[in-house]
Design a protein around this motif. Structure first.
Motif, PDB file in Angstrom:
ATOM      1  N   MET A   1      95.469 -48.253  29.025  1.00 52.76           N
ATOM      2  CA  MET A   1      94.497 -49.687  28.408  1.00 52.76           C
ATOM      3  C   MET A   1      93.313 -49.027  27.784  1.00 52.76           C
ATOM      4  N   GLY A   2      92.642 -48.369  28.221  1.00 49.57           N
ATOM      5  CA  GLY A   2      91.991 -47.457  27.659  1.00 49.57           C
ATOM      6  C   GLY A   2      90.092 -47.622  27.805  1.00 49.57           C
ATOM      7  N   ASP A   3      90.116 -49.397  28.429  1.00 53.35           N
ATOM      8  CA  ASP A   3      88.732 -50.031  28.837  1.00 53.35           C
ATOM      9  C   ASP A   3      88.589 -49.617  30.550  1.00 53.35           C
ATOM     10  N   ARG A   4      86.553 -49.813  30.337  1.00 54.57           N
ATOM     11  CA  ARG A   4      86.507 -49.359  31.790  1.00 54.57           C
ATOM     12  C   ARG A   4      86.538 -50.763  32.482  1.00 54.57           C
ATOM     13  N   TRP A   5      86.363 -50.783  33.659  1.00 55.47           N
ATOM     14  CA  TRP A   5      86.422 -51.672  33.833  1.00 55.47           C
ATOM     15  C   TRP A   5      84.826 -51.908  35.239  1.00 55.47           C
ATOM     16  N   GLN A   6      84.630 -53.465  35.482  1.00 54.14           N
ATOM     17  CA  GLN A   6      84.178 -53.203  36.505  1.00 54.14           C
ATOM     18  C   GLN A   6      83.962 -54.218  37.783  1.00 54.14           C
ATOM     19  N   VAL A   7      84.738 -53.503  38.997  1.00 50.42           N
ATOM     20  CA  VAL A   7      85.473 -54.719  39.607  1.00 50.42           C
ATOM     21  C   VAL A   7      84.860 -54.876  41.247  1.00 50.42           C
ATOM     22  N   GLU A   8      84.522 -56.549  41.338  1.00 53.72           N
ATOM     23  CA  GLU A   8      83.923 -56.639  42.751  1.00 53.72           C
ATOM     24  C   GLU A   8      84.610 -57.715  43.161  1.00 53.72           C
ATOM     25  N   VAL A   9      84.327 -57.805  44.229  1.00 56.40           N
ATOM     26  CA  VAL A   9      84.880 -58.637  45.640  1.00 56.40           C
ATOM     27  C   VAL A   9      83.920 -59.648  45.766  1.00 56.40           C
ATOM     28  N   ASP A  10      84.347 -61.316  45.879  1.00 54.56           N
ATOM     29  CA  ASP A  10      83.121 -62.015  46.476  1.00 54.56           C
ATOM     30  C   ASP A  10      83.947 -61.579  47.741  1.00 54.56           C
ATOM     31  N   ARG A  11      82.622 -61.222  48.456  1.00 58.53           N
ATOM     32  CA  ARG A  11      83.018 -61.333  50.278  1.00 58.53           C
ATOM     33  C   ARG A  11      82.983 -62.555  50.805  1.00 58.53           C
ATOM     34  N   GLY A  12      82.055 -63.557  50.006  1.00 60.14           N
ATOM     35  CA  GLY A  12      82.379 -65.030  50.265  1.00 60.14           C
ATOM     36  C   GLY A  12      83.841 -65.649  50.311  1.00 60.14           C
ATOM     37  N   VAL A  13      84.485 -65.183  49.834  1.00 65.85           N
ATOM     38  CA  VAL A  13      85.625 -65.330  48.963  1.00 65.85           C
ATOM     39  C   VAL A  13      86.622 -64.584  50.067  1.00 65.85           C
ATOM     40  N   CYS A  14      86.894 -63.847  49.741  1.00 68.88           N
ATOM     41  CA  CYS A  14      87.908 -62.703  50.582  1.00 68.88           C
ATOM     42  C   CYS A  14      88.218 -63.160  52.361  1.00 68.88           C
ATOM     43  N   ILE A  15      89.431 -63.155  52.107  1.00 71.06           N
ATOM     44  CA  ILE A  15      89.918 -63.543  53.920  1.00 71.06           C
ATOM     45  C   ILE A  15      90.769 -62.554  54.362  1.00 71.06           C
ATOM     46  N   GLY A  16      90.359 -61.160  53.793  1.00 69.74           N
ATOM     47  CA  GLY A  16      91.161 -59.781  54.891  1.00 69.74           C
ATOM     48  C   GLY A  16      92.562 -59.888  54.910  1.00 69.74           C
ATOM     49  N   SER A  17      93.269 -60.621  53.512  1.00 73.07           N
ATOM     50  CA  SER A  17      94.872 -60.303  53.781  1.00 73.07           C
ATOM     51  C   SER A  17      95.193 -58.939  53.358  1.00 73.07           C
ATOM     52  N   GLY A  18      94.731 -58.507  52.670  1.00 72.44           N
ATOM     53  CA  GLY A  18      94.801 -56.462  52.405  1.00 72.44           C
ATOM     54  C   GLY A  18      95.978 -56.375  51.689  1.00 72.44           C
ATOM     55  N   MET A  19      95.957 -57.663  50.957  1.00 73.34           N
ATOM     56  CA  MET A  19      97.066 -57.546  49.933  1.00 73.34           C
ATOM     57  C   MET A  19      96.708 -56.442  48.423  1.00 73.34           C
ATOM     58  N   CYS A  20      94.917 -56.667  48.217  1.00 71.11           N
ATOM     59  CA  CYS A  20      94.898 -55.161  46.955  1.00 71.11           C
ATOM     60  C   CYS A  20      95.110 -54.242  47.172  1.00 71.11           C
ATOM     61  N   VAL A  21      95.024 -53.572  48.850  1.00 68.26           N
ATOM     62  CA  VAL A  21      94.784 -52.068  49.685  1.00 68.26           C
ATOM     63  C   VAL A  21      96.495 -52.553  49.286  1.00 68.26           C
ATOM     64  N   ASN A  22      97.451 -52.976  49.895  1.00 68.60           N
ATOM     65  CA  ASN A  22      98.932 -52.672  49.458  1.00 68.60           C
ATOM     66  C   ASN A  22      99.167 -52.423  48.149  1.00 68.60           C
ATOM     67  N   HIS A  23      98.448 -53.495  46.927  1.00 68.69           N
ATOM     68  CA  HIS A  23      98.522 -52.795  45.587  1.00 68.69           C
ATOM     69  C   HIS A  23      97.987 -51.999  44.863  1.00 68.69           C
ATOM     70  N   ALA A  24      97.246 -51.631  45.572  1.00 70.65           N
ATOM     71  CA  ALA A  24      96.041 -50.809  44.676  1.00 70.65           C
ATOM     72  C   ALA A  24      94.786 -50.267  45.386  1.00 70.65           C
ATOM     73  N   PRO A  25      96.049 -48.605  46.764  1.00 66.16           N
ATOM     74  CA  PRO A  25      95.155 -48.708  48.039  1.00 66.16           C
ATOM     75  C   PRO A  25      94.062 -47.282  47.336  1.00 66.16           C
ATOM     76  N   ASP A  26      94.155 -46.795  45.910  1.00 66.74           N
ATOM     77  CA  ASP A  26      93.396 -46.192  45.787  1.00 66.74           C
ATOM     78  C   ASP A  26      92.067 -46.815  44.992  1.00 66.74           C
ATOM     79  N   GLY A  27      91.998 -48.342  44.931  1.00 64.51           N
ATOM     80  CA  GLY A  27      91.239 -49.515  44.780  1.00 64.51           C
ATOM     81  C   GLY A  27      90.087 -50.169  44.951  1.00 64.51           C
ATOM     82  N   PHE A  28      91.318 -50.123  46.108  1.00 65.57           N
ATOM     83  CA  PHE A  28      90.934 -51.051  47.113  1.00 65.57           C
ATOM     84  C   PHE A  28      90.518 -50.672  48.959  1.00 65.57           C
ATOM     85  N   VAL A  29      89.760 -50.834  49.748  1.00 63.63           N
ATOM     86  CA  VAL A  29      89.477 -50.850  51.225  1.00 63.63           C
ATOM     87  C   VAL A  29      88.890 -51.627  52.003  1.00 63.63           C
ATOM     88  N   LEU A  30      89.363 -52.129  53.346  1.00 65.65           N
ATOM     89  CA  LEU A  30      89.362 -52.884  54.375  1.00 65.65           C
ATOM     90  C   LEU A  30      87.881 -52.359  54.981  1.00 65.65           C
TER      91      LEU A  30
END
Length: 77
Positions: A1-30
Motif C-alpha cells: 500500500m505504501g502510505d502511512r496511516w494515523q490510527v485512532e480508536v474512539d473509546r467513547g464508542v468502543c465496546i471492547g469486543s476484541g475483534m481488532c486484536v484478533n484481526h491485527a494483534p500487532d496493531g491493537f491492544v485492549l
C-alpha cells in the motif's frame, strides 16, 4: 500500500469486543477496561489494520492518511 496511516480508536464508542486484536494483534491492544488502543498512533498501511477497522462491530476505529488527513476508514460517503 505504501502510505502511512494515523490510527485512532474512539473509546467513547468502543465496546471492547476484541475483534481488532484478533484481526491485527500487532496493531491493537485492549487495556484493563477492555478499551482498544492502537499500539502506535501511526503505522504503515497494512491489511490487518484495515480488516480490524472494517470488522469493528461499532466502527470505533478511524484510519486517515497521516500526510493529508484524508479518510481511509470509514470512507467518506
Amino acid at each position: 500500500m505504501g502510505d502511512r496511516w494515523q490510527v485512532e480508536v474512539d473509546r467513547g464508542v468502543c465496546i471492547g469486543s476484541g475483534m481488532c486484536v484478533n484481526h491485527a494483534p500487532d496493531g491493537f491492544v485492549l487495556d484493563s477496561a477492555r478499551q482498544s488502543h492502537p499500539r502506535t498512533p501511526q503505522s504503515d498501511a497494512n491489511e490487518p489494520t484495515l480488516t480490524a477497522a472494517e470488522g469493528c462491530p461499532v466502527e470505533a476505529i478511524l484510519i486517515t492518511l497521516a500526510a493529508t488527513g484524508e479518510p481511509v476508514f470509514p470512507p467518506e460517503e
